[in-house]
Design a protein around this motif. Structure first.
Motif, short mmCIF file in Angstrom:
data_model
loop_
_atom_site.label_atom_id
_atom_site.label_comp_id
_atom_site.label_asym_id
_atom_site.label_seq_id
_atom_site.Cartn_x
_atom_site.Cartn_y
_atom_site.Cartn_z
N VAL A 3 43.88 34.47 52.89
CA VAL A 3 44.14 33.04 53.04
C VAL A 3 45.64 32.79 53.04
O VAL A 3 46.35 33.17 52.11
N LEU A 24 44.45 26.64 42.76
CA LEU A 24 44.09 27.26 44.03
C LEU A 24 44.33 28.77 43.97
O LEU A 24 43.48 29.56 44.38
N THR A 27 41.64 30.31 41.86
CA THR A 27 40.35 30.26 42.55
C THR A 27 40.26 31.32 43.64
O THR A 27 39.25 32.02 43.76
N LEU A 28 41.30 31.42 44.44
CA LEU A 28 41.29 32.41 45.51
C LEU A 28 41.18 33.82 44.94
O LEU A 28 40.37 34.64 45.41
N ASN A 31 37.83 34.81 43.53
CA ASN A 31 36.83 35.01 44.57
C ASN A 31 37.17 36.15 45.53
O ASN A 31 36.61 36.25 46.61
N CYS A 33 39.90 36.80 47.23
CA CYS A 33 40.73 36.51 48.40
C CYS A 33 42.16 36.99 48.17
O CYS A 33 42.70 36.86 47.07
N VAL A 35 46.08 36.32 48.95
CA VAL A 35 46.90 35.15 49.24
C VAL A 35 48.16 35.63 49.95
O VAL A 35 48.84 36.54 49.48
N ALA A 52 47.31 33.06 41.09
CA ALA A 52 46.59 34.19 41.66
C ALA A 52 46.86 35.47 40.88
O ALA A 52 45.94 36.25 40.58
N LEU A 172 37.08 26.72 49.30
CA LEU A 172 36.33 27.89 49.77
C LEU A 172 35.00 27.49 50.42
O LEU A 172 34.67 28.05 51.48
#
Length: 192
Positions: A3, A24, A27-28, A31, A33, A35, A52, A172
């Motif tokens: 992302v 954010l 959260t990323l 899950n 993801c 960054v 993150a 998401l």
């Protein structure tokens, strides 16, 4: 999923914007993801990266060399890539990204966002583009873009190139339900 997040460097904005950027990032990462962002350590950029990293996420920063010389880079990233200029930075941010999220921001954030939207319009970028509309930040931009469409500078189909999302929790799920941009985008890139 990788992302790309466009984020501001200002430390003077309301604390709620910093909190959302950190959330954010958390959260990323939580899950799975990766960054990729502008590589800065201040403002929303720093809050995003710190969030993150606090959850063990992969965070890739893309930073122009002149910013590294000014010591604007985040020291704790998974990877910091130095590039020659802002143009190369924007290219590397988008390349390989599965989605774009624009946090509230200033001229740099808006410039990056509009480049992504333009590339989508031209059928070069096909992934979802989301604007975090925290506290209605992007509502005036949404109204302006509707005016652009209404006055025939863009086609009605172009309204679907981006989505406004009011809460970090909805990012998401919105990415997941947003289809890839149409392969025939170039057929209606020009308003006729």
């Amino acid at each position: 999923m990788r992302v790309c997040v466009y984020a501001a460097s200002s430390t003077q904005v309301a604390p709620a914007y910093h909190a959302a950027a950190r959330q954010l990032g958390e959260t990323l990462a939580a899950n799975g993801c990766s960054v990729v962002y502008g590589g800065g350590s201040h403002g929303l950029m720093g809050a995003l990266a710190d969030g993150a990293l606090s959850k063990g996420g992969e965070v890739i920063g893309i930073l122009p060399k002149f910013m590294a010389d000014l010591e604007w880079g985040h020291p704790g990233l998974t990877r910091l890539e130095l590039v020659e200029d802002m143009r190369e930075r924007k290219h590397k941010l988008l390349t390989g990204s599965d989605a774009v999220v624009a946090l509230p921001g200033g001229c740099g954030t808006l410039e990056e966002l509009f480049e992504a939207i333009t590339l989508k319009r031209l059928g070069i970028y096909f992934s979802p583009i989301l604007l975090l509309n925290q506290d209605g930040f992007y509502a005036p931009l949404q109204a302006f873009m509707q005016q652009v469409i209404d006055q025939k500078f863009m086609n009605p189909e172009h309204h679907a190139m981006w989505s406004l999302v009011d809460r970090v929790e909805d990012i998401l799920p919105t990415i997941a339900r947003t289809p890839k941009w149409r392969e025939d985008a170039r057929d209606y890139a020009v308003v006729r």
